[in-house]
Design a protein around this motif. Structure first.
Motif: not given
Length: 227
Positions: A62-63, A165-166, A132-136
């Motif tokens: 999502e992010i 964090l992601g 799991d909704e954050v991709l860095l």
């Protein structure tokens, strides 16, 4: 996107897509010498995903937060060099938090290191997001550490960020010390290199290249190391 004239890299894009679909893997390392297109390939994947060109079997991020790693920052005193890797990672975490507050409150600058990471993890939870909704995306991480002990510390920071964090995509000119899905970026195939030159020649009206035969372009691509 760094370019609208993207050519080749289908195996690498397929591997990146497979990693996005792998719920067990927290880190992906895209590595290779300079000029071969590590950043361009990762950005192409992200843009294809944003534009709906990639189908995933698992819930998508999502992010997405992209950060170019560098040991400098702009302050009221001008360009300032950061003296530790952790301060650079602090910048990255604060940048991620700006998706909730365009201008961060001063409290975000009063903590650093693990305390800042804890604060960011709690903020994500408060906003209803899981790791799991954050991709860095951390780009050009070889600039963050040169000494062996620094490289080890950097790997440990990556591990903590990916765990808490992601999920993390790292690009680097070296094999970072971290357990990750490795994707090597080397020279384009000869035919992809020729096609790229031909497309760029049309875009930039480069008549000499437009008039050149395929055999000539193959020789040129070899001289350019198919970058």
């Amino acid at each position: 996107r760094q370019t609208d004239t993207f050519e080749g890299r289908l195996p690498e894009l397929d591997t990146l897509t497979a990693w996005l679909d792998d719920e067990d893997s927290r880190h992906c390392l895209v590595f290779g010498d300079g000029g071969y297109g590590k950043t361009t390939t990762v950005l192409e994947l992200l843009n294809q995903y944003i534009e709906g060109g990639i189908d995933l079997n698992r819930p998508p991020p999502e992010i997405i937060s992209y950060h170019t790693a560098k040991m400098t920052k702009w302050t009221e005193q001008g360009l300032t060099r950061l003296n530790t890797v952790s301060k650079t990672v602090d910048q990255f975490i604060r940048e991620l938090m700006k998706c909730f507050n365009e201008v961060l409150p001063s409290e975000w600058y009063k903590v650093s290191g693990r305390a800042l990471l804890d604060k960011a993890v709690n903020k994500l939870k408060d906003e209803g997001y899981t790791r799991d909704e954050v991709l860095l995306v951390l780009d050009n991480t070889e600039t963050l550490a040169t000494k062996q002990n620094e490289v080890v510390d950097l790997g440990n920071l990556f591990k903590d960020i990916g765990k808490r964090l992601g999920r993390v995509i790292i690009t680097s000119r070296r094999r970072e010390i971290i357990e990750a899905r490795p994707i090597a970026i080397e020279g384009l195939t000869e035919i992809d290199s020729v096609h790229l030159m031909q497309r760029l020649a049309i875009e930039y009206k480069a008549e000499s290249i437009n008039k050149a035969g395929e055999s000539t372009l193959r020789k040129v691509s070899k001289k350019l190391m198919r970058k």
